[in-house]
Design a protein around this motif. Structure first.
Motif, PDB file in Angstrom:
ATOM      1  N   UNK A 268      -1.675 -10.563   1.873  1.00 51.90           N
ATOM      2  CA  UNK A 268      -1.334  -9.350   1.126  1.00 51.90           C
ATOM      3  C   UNK A 268       0.125  -8.969   1.305  1.00 51.90           C
ATOM      4  N   UNK A 269       0.636  -9.172   2.515  1.00 54.21           N
ATOM      5  CA  UNK A 269       2.042  -8.876   2.790  1.00 54.21           C
ATOM      6  C   UNK A 269       2.956  -9.797   1.978  1.00 54.21           C
ATOM      7  N   UNK A 270       2.575 -11.069   1.879  1.00 53.60           N
ATOM      8  CA  UNK A 270       3.361 -12.031   1.092  1.00 53.60           C
ATOM      9  C   UNK A 270       3.355 -11.640  -0.389  1.00 53.60           C
TER      10      UNK A 270
ATOM     11  N   UNK B  12       9.873 -10.104   8.254  1.00 53.77           N
ATOM     12  CA  UNK B  12       8.808 -11.098   8.478  1.00 53.77           C
ATOM     13  C   UNK B  12       9.355 -12.338   9.156  1.00 53.77           C
ATOM     14  N   UNK B  13      10.613 -12.694   8.866  1.00 56.37           N
ATOM     15  CA  UNK B  13      11.233 -13.827   9.558  1.00 56.37           C
ATOM     16  C   UNK B  13      11.415 -13.539  11.040  1.00 56.37           C
ATOM     17  N   UNK B  14      11.880 -12.325  11.346  1.00 58.97           N
ATOM     18  CA  UNK B  14      12.065 -11.956  12.756  1.00 58.97           C
ATOM     19  C   UNK B  14      10.722 -11.900  13.491  1.00 58.97           C
TER      20      UNK B  14
ATOM     21  N   UNK C 146      -6.890 -10.644   9.721  1.00 54.30           N
ATOM     22  CA  UNK C 146      -5.477 -10.969   9.950  1.00 54.30           C
ATOM     23  C   UNK C 146      -4.914 -11.884   8.866  1.00 54.30           C
ATOM     24  N   UNK C 147      -5.593 -13.003   8.523  1.00 55.51           N
ATOM     25  CA  UNK C 147      -5.057 -13.860   7.440  1.00 55.51           C
ATOM     26  C   UNK C 147      -4.941 -13.116   6.109  1.00 55.51           C
TER      27      UNK C 147
ATOM     28  N   UNK D 207      13.173  -5.839  -0.739  1.00 52.64           N
ATOM     29  CA  UNK D 207      12.901  -7.278  -0.621  1.00 52.64           C
ATOM     30  C   UNK D 207      13.616  -7.866   0.584  1.00 52.64           C
ATOM     31  N   UNK D 208      14.924  -7.564   0.709  1.00 56.37           N
ATOM     32  CA  UNK D 208      15.669  -8.103   1.845  1.00 56.37           C
ATOM     33  C   UNK D 208      15.128  -7.563   3.167  1.00 56.37           C
ATOM     34  N   UNK D 209      14.755  -6.296   3.180  1.00 56.68           N
ATOM     35  CA  UNK D 209      14.255  -5.690   4.425  1.00 56.68           C
ATOM     36  C   UNK D 209      12.989  -6.388   4.902  1.00 56.68           C
ATOM     37  N   UNK D 210      12.010  -6.556   4.001  1.00 54.45           N
ATOM     38  CA  UNK D 210      10.725  -7.140   4.412  1.00 54.45           C
ATOM     39  C   UNK D 210      10.841  -8.645   4.650  1.00 54.45           C
ATOM     40  N   UNK D 211      11.708  -9.331   3.903  1.00 51.01           N
ATOM     41  CA  UNK D 211      11.890 -10.765   4.140  1.00 51.01           C
ATOM     42  C   UNK D 211      12.517 -11.014   5.514  1.00 51.01           C
ATOM     43  N   UNK D 212      13.534 -10.240   5.835  1.00 48.04           N
ATOM     44  CA  UNK D 212      14.175 -10.381   7.149  1.00 48.04           C
ATOM     45  C   UNK D 212      13.196  -9.967   8.252  1.00 48.04           C
TER      46      UNK D 212
END
Length: 363
Positions: free
Chosen positions: A304-306, A328-330, A298-299, A321-326
Motif C-alpha cells: 500500500x505504501x508503494x 523508504x530508502x533510509x 506487514x506485506x 514524492x521525494x520525501x517518501x522515496x527518500x
C-alpha cells in the motif's frame, strides 16, 4: 534656393528613421510596452491556464516554459499571474503582429479596451461602474458591474449592459509559442530588421521579440499556493494538452535511481532476514505484535505504501514524492544494516564461544 532645398532634404532624411522607429510608439502612448528585455524567447512558450478572482482584482494565471518544453509539458520557468488588462493587451498585440505577417488582420473592437479599466455606466437611472473580469468558468471574460468607482465591490446582480466583448479572445489551456514558428520565417526576419532600427529610450524599447511573453514576464506577479489551486480548479479535467509541471529529465533519472535502490535494499534485507536465528526471529515478531500490528498485514502495508508513492508520482506531487522515496530508502537501508550488524555480532559471539578467549577450543 538650392541651399534651402539642400537643408530641407537633409532634415527630412534625418527624421525618417525616427518616423519608422516610432510606428508602434503611437499605439503605445502610455508607455505600456516600453521596458528593457534581453531574454531570448525564440524557443519558449506560454500557457494561459485560467482567469481567476483575487483580492487585488481578476487576473490571468499563466506558465512560462523554456526551450525543449515539448508542448508545455516540461521545463517550466514558473507559474505567475497578471492583471487581465496586462495579459489581454500583450496577447492582442502579439496576435496582431502574427496576423500582419500573414497578410491578414486580427480584428478587435477598439472600444472593448476601454472596459479593461473601470468605466461609468448609467442603467435604469442608476449609475454603475463596469469593468471586464473573469467568467465563472475561468476560460473567458465578461463585463461585470460594480458599485464603486474603483471597481472593487461587485454589484449583487450582473446586469446585461449590452457590451459586446466577443472580439476579445485568449486561448486558455493552449500551449502558445512565444515567437512565431518557421511558417512565419519572413515575419521573424522582419522582426529582427525592425528591432535593429528600433526606438530605444534610456535602455527601454517599445518592440520586443515576443510581445506576449516579454510583456507577461515583465509585468508578472507571484502566484502563490492559493492562486495555483484556484487556477487548477478552473482547469478543464478533459484537457490533455497540459500535463502540469511534471518531473524534469534529472528528476525522472533520480526517480529511477531511488526506486531501484529501494528494491535493492528490500531484497537485501529479505535475504539477510533468512539468515536470522530463531531467537532473533521470535524477538522481532514479539516487537511487531507489541506495536499492535499483525505480522500478516506487514506485506500489505508495504504494498500500500508503494502504491501511495506511485499515486504521488502520477499526480506530480513532487515534494511528497521525494520525501517518501527518500524515507523508504533510509528505512530499508537501516533495516538491512541492522540485520547485517546483528548477524556479524552473533557470528563473533559464536566464534568466541567455540574457540575461547585464548584461541583454544572451549570445553
Amino acid at each position: 534656393m538650392k541651399i534651402y532645398q539642400f537643408f530641407a532634404a537633409l532634415i527630412a532624411f534625418a527624421t525618417v528613421p525616427f518616423i519608422v522607429a516610432n510606428n508602434d510608439e503611437d499605439e503605445d502612448d502610455d508607455g505600456f510596452f516600453y521596458f528593457q528585455d534581453d531574454n531570448d524567447w525564440s524557443e519558449s512558450a506560454i500557457y494561459p491556464m485560467s482567469c481567476i478572482e483575487t483580492s487585488a482584482g481578476d487576473a490571468v494565471v499563466f506558465t512560462l516554459y523554456n526551450k525543449n518544453h515539448n508542448q508545455c509539458k516540461r521545463r517550466s520557468k514558473g507559474t505567475y499571474k497578471a492583471s487581465i488588462e496586462t495579459f489581454v493587451r500583450s496577447y492582442t498585440r502579439q496576435m496582431e503582429k502574427e496576423y500582419e505577417a500573414k497578410g491578414a488582420e486580427y480584428e478587435v473592437d477598439d472600444e472593448v479596451f476601454e472596459y479593461l479599466e473601470c468605466q461609468q455606466y448609467y442603467y435604469n437611472n442608476n449609475m454603475y461602474y463596469m469593468k471586464i473580469g473573469c467568467r465563472s468558468t475561468g476560460k473567458g471574460f465578461q463585463v461585470h458591474a460594480y458599485t464603486d468607482m474603483y471597481c472593487t465591490a461587485k454589484a449583487n446582480v450582473n446586469y446585461n449592459m449590452g457590451v459586446d466583448i466577443s472580439s476579445l479572445r485568449v486561448n486558455f489551456e493552449t500551449c502558445k509559442s512565444c515567437v512565431a514558428t518557421s511558417s512565419y520565417s519572413n515575419y521573424n526576419n522582419n522582426n529582427n530588421n525592425y528591432q535593429n532600427n528600433n526606438y530605444y529610450s534610456n535602455g527601454a524599447q517599445n518592440y520586443h521579440e515576443s510581445m506576449l511573453c516579454s510583456t507577461a514576464n515583465y509585468y508578472k506577479e507571484t502566484c502563490n499556493g492559493s492562486c495555483k489551486r484556484a487556477a487548477k480548479k478552473n482547469s478543464s479535467s478533459s484537457s490533455s494538452s497540459y500535463s502540469g509541471d511534471g518531473f524534469s529529465a534529472v528528476g525522472k533519472f533520480f526517480l529511477w535511481v531511488l526506486s531501484i535502490s529501494a528494491i535493492f535494499f528490500l531484497l537485501a534485507g529479505l535475504a539477510q532476514r533468512k539468515k536470522m536465528s530463531k531467537q532473533d526471529a521470535l524477538i522481532e515478531e514479539a516487537a511487531i505484535k507489541s506495536s499492535g500490528v499483525d505480522k500478516k498485514l506487514v506485506p500489505r502495508i508495504f504494498i500500500g505504501f508503494i502504491l501511495f508513492i506511485v499515486i504521488l508520482i502520477l499526480f506530480k506531487k513532487k515534494v511528497l514524492t521525494w520525501f517518501f522515496l527518500v524515507a523508504i530508502n533510509i528505512a530499508l537501508l537501516g533495516y538491512w544494516m541492522h540485520l547485517k550488524n546483528k548477524a556479524e555480532k552473533n557470528a563473533a559471539v559464536s566464534g568466541f564461544q567455540l574457540y575461547g578467549e585464548s584461541g583454544g577450543v572451549a570445553a
